[in-house]
Scaffold this motif. Structure first.
Motif, short mmCIF file in Angstrom:
data_model
loop_
_atom_site.label_atom_id
_atom_site.label_comp_id
_atom_site.label_asym_id
_atom_site.label_seq_id
_atom_site.Cartn_x
_atom_site.Cartn_y
_atom_site.Cartn_z
N GLY A 11 19.16 1.40 2.94
CA GLY A 11 18.98 1.43 1.48
C GLY A 11 19.95 2.37 0.79
N ASP A 12 20.98 2.79 1.51
CA ASP A 12 21.92 3.77 0.93
C ASP A 12 22.99 3.04 0.12
OD1 ASP A 12 23.64 5.74 0.28
OD2 ASP A 12 24.18 6.31 2.33
N LYS A 13 22.71 2.93 -1.18
CA LYS A 13 23.68 2.24 -2.06
C LYS A 13 24.32 3.25 -3.01
CE LYS A 13 19.71 0.65 -2.79
NZ LYS A 13 18.41 1.20 -2.23
N THR A 14 24.40 4.51 -2.59
CA THR A 14 24.91 5.55 -3.50
C THR A 14 26.36 5.32 -3.92
OG1 THR A 14 25.43 6.94 -1.62
CG2 THR A 14 23.36 7.40 -2.72
N THR A 15 27.18 4.73 -3.03
CA THR A 15 28.59 4.52 -3.42
C THR A 15 28.69 3.68 -4.69
OG1 THR A 15 29.44 4.78 -1.18
CG2 THR A 15 30.79 3.48 -2.68
N LEU A 16 27.79 2.69 -4.83
CA LEU A 16 27.85 1.80 -6.00
C LEU A 16 27.57 2.56 -7.31
CD1 LEU A 16 25.81 -1.26 -4.60
CD2 LEU A 16 28.23 -0.76 -4.38
N ILE A 17 26.88 3.66 -7.20
CA ILE A 17 26.55 4.47 -8.39
C ILE A 17 27.58 5.59 -8.57
CG2 ILE A 17 24.77 6.01 -9.37
CD1 ILE A 17 22.79 4.38 -7.48
N VAL A 18 27.85 6.25 -7.45
CA VAL A 18 28.68 7.46 -7.48
C VAL A 18 30.14 7.12 -7.81
CG1 VAL A 18 29.67 9.09 -5.83
CG2 VAL A 18 27.20 8.81 -5.96
N ALA A 19 30.65 6.01 -7.29
CA ALA A 19 32.07 5.69 -7.49
C ALA A 19 32.39 5.53 -8.99
CB ALA A 19 32.47 4.47 -6.69
N PRO A 20 31.68 4.69 -9.75
CA PRO A 20 32.01 4.59 -11.18
C PRO A 20 31.64 5.86 -11.95
CG PRO A 20 30.10 3.21 -10.67
CD PRO A 20 30.65 3.71 -9.36
N LEU A 21 30.60 6.55 -11.49
CA LEU A 21 30.18 7.78 -12.18
C LEU A 21 31.29 8.84 -12.10
CD1 LEU A 21 28.15 9.64 -13.49
CD2 LEU A 21 26.76 9.56 -11.45
N VAL A 22 31.84 9.03 -10.90
CA VAL A 22 32.88 10.05 -10.73
C VAL A 22 34.18 9.59 -11.42
CG1 VAL A 22 34.27 11.29 -9.02
CG2 VAL A 22 31.82 10.96 -8.65
N ALA A 23 34.45 8.29 -11.37
CA ALA A 23 35.65 7.78 -12.06
C ALA A 23 35.53 8.02 -13.57
CB ALA A 23 35.84 6.30 -11.76
N SER A 24 34.30 7.86 -14.10
CA SER A 24 34.13 8.06 -15.55
C SER A 24 34.30 9.54 -15.92
CB SER A 24 32.77 7.53 -16.02
OG SER A 24 31.74 8.39 -15.61
N LEU A 25 34.25 10.42 -14.91
CA LEU A 25 34.47 11.86 -15.14
C LEU A 25 35.91 12.26 -14.84
CD1 LEU A 25 31.15 13.22 -13.57
CD2 LEU A 25 31.79 13.35 -15.98
N GLY A 26 36.76 11.29 -14.59
CA GLY A 26 38.18 11.60 -14.41
C GLY A 26 38.65 11.65 -12.97
N GLY A 27 37.75 11.43 -12.00
CA GLY A 27 38.18 11.40 -10.60
C GLY A 27 38.88 10.08 -10.30
N LYS A 28 39.73 10.08 -9.28
CA LYS A 28 40.39 8.85 -8.84
C LYS A 28 39.75 8.46 -7.51
CE LYS A 28 43.44 8.37 -12.14
NZ LYS A 28 43.29 7.26 -13.10
N VAL A 29 38.83 7.50 -7.58
CA VAL A 29 38.04 7.15 -6.40
C VAL A 29 38.72 5.99 -5.67
CG1 VAL A 29 35.74 6.52 -5.57
CG2 VAL A 29 35.98 7.84 -7.69
#
Ligand code: URA
Length: 433
Positions: free
Chosen positions: A88-106
Motif C-alpha cells: 500500500g506504499d503509494k507515497t511516491t505518487l504524492i511526494v513526487a509532485p509535492l516536492v516538484a511544486s516546492l522547486g525540487g527536480k524529481v
C-alpha cells in the motif's frame, strides 16, 4: 583475482581489499564468474558481514558497473526518494509532485512490484496512456519543464545489482545489511540525484522486522551516501500495517489523488508529508519546521495536485483520471468481507495482505506475469479500529470471481480481531540525517 581466494578470505572473517571487490564486480558483470562461486561469496558476506570500507567500495563498484545518469544540469536541486518496499506504499505518487511544486527536480526511476510488495511503475501504468519508458533525453527534458518525471529502470544502470539481486533472491542472502545497502545505494548513486531521502520500512511487511535492524540499515545507507558526496536522510516508517487503505494499482492511484485533493487525512498523508518535508529540506536547506509547513501549504493549496496533472499529462497519461477516478481501470467483480463478531482489529500482517492482493491479480509472483490494474483490496478497517459483527472489514476487487476465496482466506488470516483495543502504534520511528 582468484574467486576461490576471495571466498576463503571472507569465509574466515578477513577484509576484502578495494582491488579484490572491484575486480570481482567487473568480472561478474562481464559474465566471467560462475554463479556458484558468487553464491558462496554472498553467503560468506551474509555471515561475516562487511567493514564500512568494504561496503563503500562494493557500493561504488556496483554503481559504476554500467551507465550512470548525469543530473548536473539541475545543480543541487535534483532529488530522489527510495522506499525499501511495502504494502500500500503509494507515497511516491504524492511526494513526487509535492516536492516538484516546492522547486525540487524529481528525476525518479522506480521499480515494479515483486512478491507481496507493490511497485510504483505498476501503479503509474494503471493510468491510461502513462508511459514509463521515456528516452533519457525526454526524461531529462520533462524534469526540466515540469519538475518531475517517474520512469521504469531503463538502460544499463547497475547491471551488477540486477545479477546479484537475482542470485540473492534464490540463495537466502537478501536480508544482509551490507548487501541491501550496496544494492539500494548503488542504484541511487547511479541515478544521479544530489539529494536522496530513504524510507526504511519496519514491521511485518518489511525486510527489517524491528526498529533496531532498520536503524542500522538506515545509518549505513546515509553514511555511504554522504561519503559519496550526496545529501542523504532516512526516515524509519511503519510497515506493520499497510499504508493507507488501498492495496492494488489503480486503487492506490485513486487514494494518492484523494490525499493530493485534501480528501484523506490518515497515515498516508502523514508519511507523505514527512518524506516530502525531508526532501524539500535537503534541496533548499530549510529547517525541518519550515520544510513541513511549506509541504503542508503545497498540499492544501492544490499546488501539488496541479503538478500531478501536468506530470501525468507530460508522460502521456490521461489527466482526467486525476479529477475523475471513474476514468481509472476498475475490476470486473468485487466482494465484501464482513466481520464475524464485534471487536477491534489489533494486528494486521502486512505481508499476508500484500499476498492477498497478489492472489486477486494486483501483483505478480514471477517476473513477466500480467497484472489486473483494477484488482486489489480496500481496507475499511485497520489496526486500532472497531468493527461490529456483519460490518465490512474490506472489499476485494478482481477480474475473475475464482480469485476471491483464496484472497479472502489470506486476508482473514492476516488480521487479528480481539474484544479489547490495542495501544496506539508509531508511524515514524526515527529520522536519521
Ligand atoms: N531493495 C533493493 O533494491 N535491494 C535490496 O537488496 C533490498 C531491497
Amino acid at each position: 583475482m582468484q574467486m576461490y581466494d576471495l571466498i576463503r578470505k571472507k569465509r574466515d572473517g578477513g577484509e576484502l581489499t578495494d582491488q579484490e571487490i572491484r575486480g570481482f564486480i567487473t568480472a561478474y558483470t562481464a559474465g566471467q564468474v560462475p554463479d556458484y562461486q558468487v553464491a558462496a561469496l554472498l553467503m560468506a558476506i551474509y555471515f561475516r558481514g562487511m567493514t564500512r570500507a568494504e561496503t563503500v567500495t562494493l557500493t561504488d563498484a556496483m554503481a559504476h558497473s554500467g551507465d550512470t545518469l548525469d543530473l548536473s544540469a539541475f545543480g543541487t536541486f535534483s532529488v530522489d526518494k527510495h522506499s525499501t518496499g511495502g504494502v500500500g506504499d503509494k507515497t511516491t505518487l504524492i511526494v513526487a509532485p509535492l516536492v516538484a511544486s516546492l522547486g525540487g527536480k524529481v528525476a525518479k526511476m522506480s521499480g515494479r512490484g515483486l512478491g507481496h510488495t507493490g511497485g510504483t511503475v505498476d501503479k503509474l501504468e494503471s493510468i491510461p496512456g502513462y508511459r514509463t519508458d521515456l528516452s533519457r533525453e525526454a526524461f531529462l527534458h520533462q524534469v526540466e519543464e515540469t519538475g518531475v518525471a517517474v520512469i521504469g529502470q531503463t538502460g544499463n544502470l547497475t547491471p551488477a545489482d540486477k545479477l546479484l539481486y537475482a542470485l540473492r533472491d534464490v540463495t537466502a542472502t537478501v536480508d544482509s545489511i551490507p548487501l541491501i545497502t550496496s544494492s539500494i545505494m548503488s542504484k541511487k548513486l547511479a541515478a544521479g540525484s544530489h539529494n536522496i531521502v530513504l524510507d526504511v520500512k519496519v514491521g511485518s511487511g518489511a525486510f527489517m522486522k524491528t526498529p533496531q535492524q532498520a536503524e542500522e540499515l538506515a545509518r549505513e545507507m546515509v553514511r555511504i551516501g554522504k561519503d559519496c558526496g550526496r545529501r542523504v536522510a532516512a526516515l524509519l516508517t511503519d510497515m506493520d500495517v499497510p499504508l493507507g487503505r488501498a492495496v492494488g494499482n489503480a486503487l492506490e492511484v485513486q487514494e494518492a489523488v484523494q490525499v493530493l485533493r485534501g480528501d484523506s487525512h490518515g497515515d498516508l498523508r502523514e508519511v507523505s508529508l514527512a518524506l516530502a518535508a525531508e526532501m524539500a529540506a535537503l534541496v533548499h536547506g530549510w529547517d525541518p519546521r519550515e520544510a513541513r509547513s511549506r509541504a503542508e501549504q503545497a498540499l492544501d493549496s492544490g499546488a501539488a495536485l496541479a503538478c500531478m496533472r501536468q506530470w501525468v499529462a507530460a508522460q502521456g497519461g490521461d489527466p482526467r483520471c486525476i479529477d475523475d477516478p471513474a476514468q481509472l481501470p476498475t475490476a470486473v467483480y468485487s466482494r465484501e468481507v464482513v466481520a464475524p463478531t464485534d471487536g477491534y482489529i489489533t494486528a494486521m500482517d502486512a505481508e499476508r495482505i500484500g499476498h492477498a492482493a497478489v492472489l486477486l491479480g494486483a501483483g505478480r509472483m514471477q517476473k513477466g506475469d500480467t497484472i489486473a490494474p483494477g484488482a486489489g483490496l480496500y481496507l475499511h478497517r485497520k489496526t486500532g479500529e472497531a468493527v461490529r459483527a456483519g460490518e465490512r472489514l474490506c472489499t476485494l476487487y478482481a477480474d475473475e470471481q475464482a480469485r476471491f476465496s483464496a484472497a479472502a482466506e489470506a486476508y482473514l488470516d492476516a488480521i487479528t480481531l480481539s474484544s479489547s483495543a490495542s495501544g496506539s502504534r508509531s508511524l515514524i520511528y526515527a529520522t536519521i540525517r
